[in-house]
Design an enzyme around this catalytic site. Sequence first.
Site, PDB file in Angstrom:
ATOM      1  N   LYS A 192       0.831  -1.204   0.000  1.00 12.07           N
ATOM      2  CA  LYS A 192       0.000   0.000   0.000  1.00 12.07           C
ATOM      3  C   LYS A 192       0.877   1.270   0.000  1.00 12.07           C
ATOM      4  CE  LYS A 192      -3.787  -2.356   2.487  1.00 12.07           C
ATOM      5  NZ  LYS A 192      -4.758  -2.264   3.611  1.00 12.07           N
ATOM      6  N   TYR A 245     -12.251  -2.050  -3.423  1.00 11.05           N
ATOM      7  CA  TYR A 245     -12.754  -2.321  -2.070  1.00 11.05           C
ATOM      8  C   TYR A 245     -14.288  -2.276  -2.007  1.00 11.05           C
ATOM      9  CZ  TYR A 245      -8.292  -2.449   0.516  1.00 11.05           C
ATOM     10  OH  TYR A 245      -7.070  -2.798   1.041  1.00 11.05           O
ATOM     11  N   ASN A 291      -1.790  -0.130   7.066  1.00  8.81           N
ATOM     12  CA  ASN A 291      -1.212  -1.399   7.530  1.00  8.81           C
ATOM     13  C   ASN A 291      -0.370  -2.101   6.462  1.00  8.81           C
ATOM     14  OD1 ASN A 291      -3.299  -2.211   5.926  1.00  8.81           O
ATOM     15  ND2 ASN A 291      -4.406  -3.344   7.505  1.00  8.81           N
ATOM     16  N   HIS A 351      -1.908  -5.522   1.537  1.00  6.72           N
ATOM     17  CA  HIS A 351      -3.178  -6.194   1.307  1.00  6.72           C
ATOM     18  C   HIS A 351      -2.894  -7.611   0.842  1.00  6.72           C
ATOM     19  CE1 HIS A 351      -7.196  -7.123  -0.232  1.00  6.72           C
ATOM     20  NE2 HIS A 351      -6.550  -7.696  -1.237  1.00  6.72           N
ATOM     21  N   GLU A 383      -9.648 -10.033  -7.538  1.00 11.76           N
ATOM     22  CA  GLU A 383      -8.631  -9.005  -7.295  1.00 11.76           C
ATOM     23  C   GLU A 383      -7.482  -9.087  -8.304  1.00 11.76           C
ATOM     24  OE1 GLU A 383      -7.655  -9.451  -3.135  1.00 11.76           O
ATOM     25  OE2 GLU A 383      -9.616  -8.678  -2.505  1.00 11.76           O
TER      26      GLU A 383
HETATM   27  P1  IDP Z   1      -7.567  -7.183   5.739  1.00 14.82           P
HETATM   28  O1  IDP Z   1      -6.804  -6.172   4.896  1.00 14.82           O
HETATM   29  O2  IDP Z   1      -6.745  -7.699   6.880  1.00 14.82           O
HETATM   30  O3  IDP Z   1      -8.194  -8.289   4.911  1.00 14.82           O
HETATM   31  P2  IDP Z   1     -10.244  -6.010   5.933  1.00 14.82           P
HETATM   32  O4  IDP Z   1     -11.171  -6.222   7.085  1.00 14.82           O
HETATM   33  O5  IDP Z   1     -10.547  -6.716   4.651  1.00 14.82           O
HETATM   34  O6  IDP Z   1      -8.758  -6.373   6.442  1.00 14.82           O
HETATM   35  O7  IDP Z   1     -10.174  -4.446   5.682  1.00 14.82           O
HETATM   36  C1  IDP Z   1      -9.595  -3.918   4.513  1.00 14.82           C
HETATM   37  C2  IDP Z   1      -8.707  -2.753   4.891  1.00 14.82           C
HETATM   38  O8  IDP Z   1      -9.511  -1.726   5.433  1.00 14.82           O
HETATM   39  C3  IDP Z   1      -7.666  -3.056   5.974  1.00 14.82           C
HETATM   40  O9  IDP Z   1      -6.482  -3.670   5.497  1.00 14.82           O
HETATM   41  C4  IDP Z   1      -7.403  -1.667   6.524  1.00 14.82           C
HETATM   42  O10 IDP Z   1      -6.523  -0.912   5.670  1.00 14.82           O
HETATM   43  C5  IDP Z   1      -8.795  -1.042   6.474  1.00 14.82           C
HETATM   44  N1  IDP Z   1      -9.538  -1.230   7.735  1.00 14.82           N
HETATM   45  C6  IDP Z   1     -10.063  -2.373   8.218  1.00 14.82           C
HETATM   46  N2  IDP Z   1     -10.696  -2.175   9.403  1.00 14.82           N
HETATM   47  C7  IDP Z   1     -10.555  -0.852   9.645  1.00 14.82           C
HETATM   48  C8  IDP Z   1     -10.988  -0.011  10.737  1.00 14.82           C
HETATM   49  O11 IDP Z   1     -11.626  -0.451  11.698  1.00 14.82           O
HETATM   50  N3  IDP Z   1     -10.638   1.315  10.660  1.00 14.82           N
HETATM   51  C9  IDP Z   1      -9.933   1.830   9.610  1.00 14.82           C
HETATM   52  N4  IDP Z   1      -9.512   1.077   8.578  1.00 14.82           N
HETATM   53  C10 IDP Z   1      -9.814  -0.247   8.597  1.00 14.82           C
HETATM   54 MG    MG Z   2      -9.688  -8.180   3.475  1.00 17.88          MG
END
Ligand code: IDP
Ligand code: MG
Length: 137
Positions: A9, A49, A112, A115, A126
């Site tokens: 990212k 997304y 984070n 992805h 994807e």
């Molecule tokens: P993942 O990337 O671990 O699969 P997902 O639940 O699919 O997690 O969420 C997609 C992305 O959305 C996450 O990687 C993160 O960047 C963002 N995200 C997920 N939960 C939150 C939140 O509670 N607050 C802000 N951003 C979030």
């Molecule tokens: Mg995810």
Amino acid sequence: MERTLSIVKPDGVKKGVLGEVIRRFQAAGIRIAAIKMIHMTKAEAEGFYAVHKARPFFSSLTEFMSSGSCVVMVLEGENVIRKNRDLMGATNPKEAAAGTIRRDFASDIEHNIVHGSDAPETAAFEIGYFFNALEIH
Ligand code: IDP
Ligand code: MG
């Protein structure tokens, strides 16, 4: 043999950890079948997304994902969807296990670093979102 989509990212590209992320994939025996740098528009990030469009963080997430360059990759290997998720660690870096990419480099739950697809169906969608068949080797 399985394929998954990985994204480094914008925060990962800006922090200069692209090489380290790729090193970890290769050290785990994962093959890189396709790779390119992109800069998504907000609309492109929203399409990627779309599954999260009802979530409260959707607007902020897609703003972040379109804020700079990303590196998208197709990873290939046995059980690679699970293997990649294990290397990434939990979504929230505070909950991610020691030695995972997110624990080592991520600043918060949104920013984070990486992805990774979470299932064969999402991986197929994807990968097709960013790569055509001729770009996967
Ligand atoms: P993942 O990337 O671990 O699969 P997902 O639940 O699919 O997690 O969420 C997609 C992305 O959305 C996450 O990687 C993160 O960047 C963002 N995200 C997920 N939960 C939150 C939140 O509670 N607050 C802000 N951003 C979030
Ligand atoms: Mg995810």
